[in-house]
Write an enzyme that holds these catalytic residues in place. Structure first.
Site, PDB file in Angstrom:
ATOM      1  CG  ASP A 128      -1.949  -1.135   1.167  1.00  0.00           C
ATOM      2  OD1 ASP A 128      -1.822  -2.007   0.299  1.00  0.00           O
ATOM      3  OD2 ASP A 128      -2.847  -1.163   2.027  1.00  0.00           O
TER       4      ASP A 128
ATOM      5  CG  ASP B  23      -6.869   0.110   1.364  1.00  0.00           C
ATOM      6  OD1 ASP B  23      -7.286  -1.040   1.559  1.00  0.00           O
ATOM      7  OD2 ASP B  23      -7.205   1.093   2.071  1.00  0.00           O
TER       8      ASP B  23
ATOM      9  CG  HIS C  68     -11.298   1.168   0.200  1.00  0.00           C
ATOM     10  ND1 HIS C  68     -11.327  -0.126   0.647  1.00  0.00           N
ATOM     11  CD2 HIS C  68     -10.456   1.834   1.040  1.00  0.00           C
ATOM     12  CE1 HIS C  68     -10.557  -0.238   1.721  1.00  0.00           C
ATOM     13  NE2 HIS C  68     -10.004   0.928   1.974  1.00  0.00           N
TER      14      HIS C  68
ATOM     15  CB  SER D  90     -13.188   1.082   5.933  1.00  0.00           C
ATOM     16  OG  SER D  90     -12.684   1.792   4.812  1.00  0.00           O
TER      17      SER D  90
ATOM     18  CG  HIS E  93      -8.523   5.333   2.948  1.00  0.00           C
ATOM     19  ND1 HIS E  93      -9.542   5.155   3.868  1.00  0.00           N
ATOM     20  CD2 HIS E  93      -7.991   4.105   2.750  1.00  0.00           C
ATOM     21  CE1 HIS E  93      -9.600   3.884   4.218  1.00  0.00           C
ATOM     22  NE2 HIS E  93      -8.682   3.212   3.555  1.00  0.00           N
TER      23      HIS E  93
ATOM     24  CE  LYS F 152      -4.298  -3.960   1.497  1.00  0.00           C
ATOM     25  NZ  LYS F 152      -5.081  -2.883   2.145  1.00  0.00           N
TER      26      LYS F 152
ATOM     27  CD  GLU G 153     -11.162  -2.209   5.990  1.00  0.00           C
ATOM     28  OE1 GLU G 153     -11.099  -2.520   4.768  1.00  0.00           O
ATOM     29  OE2 GLU G 153     -10.781  -1.107   6.421  1.00  0.00           O
TER      30      GLU G 153
ATOM     31  CB  ALA H 163      -0.455   1.238   8.276  1.00  0.00           C
TER      32      ALA H 163
ATOM     33  CB  CYS I  85      -2.290  -3.376   5.212  1.00  0.00           C
ATOM     34  SG  CYS I  85      -2.353  -4.485   3.824  1.00  0.00           S
TER      35      CYS I  85
END
Ligand code: VGL
Ligand code: ZN
Length: 195
Positions: free
Chosen positions: A17, A59, A61, A67, A78, A103, A110, A138, A142
């Protein structure tokens, strides 16, 4: 625990990420997250030279992901797919080929682990990868969830301590995440452990 690691084609560098929104100036920035990008680039060079694989998770989304705060989740919006915030950092030098794993792509679920709802495990098995060296953001979300899933699936896991950073919503979250990974069998390493 450290030592010397000899990298080979059964190894992969997993870059977690490194996206615009997780870096300073982004929607959910990790403090000093940009500092690890040159370090990751150096690992990329080393792993490439050793014939190992490079994998980058992101990430990814949908708009209105569960989330997000306005949907009752903990985070500001984000990494909305196909927006500027979801792009990999332009400072990150991803080689060709890089296996990209998207992902947390489902609106109502989530998923912090790069294994959760993705084909990462299959891809690793297909490529005969046995050991994952984990970097990126992070540590306390993750990275830890990905590492624990990898260990559960029987992969060896090494956390690259100089190439990961976390959020620390609560002070100590990152330290606890590292301890949890270690307790479950992960090793840790830094640049000097690679000859
Ligand atoms: C992550 C917070 C929200 C991560 C993703 O990948 O670590 N953290 N979404
Ligand atoms: Zn997210």
């Amino acid at each position: 625990m450290s030592g010397t690691f000899n990298i080979n084609k059964h190894d992969a560098l997993l870059i977690t990420d490194i996206q615009v929104d997780f870096l300073p100036g982004g929607a959910l920035p990790v403090t000093e997250g940009d500092k690890i990008v040159p370090v990751i680039n150096k690992y990329v060079s080393k792993f490439k030279a050793a014939d190992a694989h490079i994998i980058a998770s992101r990430d990814w989304h949908p708009p209105n992901h569960i989330s997000f705060k306005d949907k009752g989740g903990p985070w500001p919006p984000h990494c909305i797919r196909d927006t500027q915030g979801s792009e990999f950092s332009s400072a990150l030098k991803l080689p060709n080929p890089t296996l990209i794993i998207s992902k947390a792509t489902e609106q109502n679920r989530e998923a912090y682990s790069a294994f959760d709802g993705t084909n990462l495990a299959n891809e690793l098995n297909k490529l005969d990868i046995k050991r994952l060296f984990v970097s990126g953001l992070a540590t306390d979300y993750c990275v830890v969830n990905t590492a624990l899933d990898a260990l559960k699936l029987g992969f060896k896991v090494v956390i690259l301590m100089d190439a990961t950073l976390g959020i620390d919503v609560q002070q100590g979250d990152v330290d606890r995440a590292v301890k949890t990974m270690f307790d479950h069998g992960a090793l840790t390493a830094k640049m000097e452990d690679f000859p």
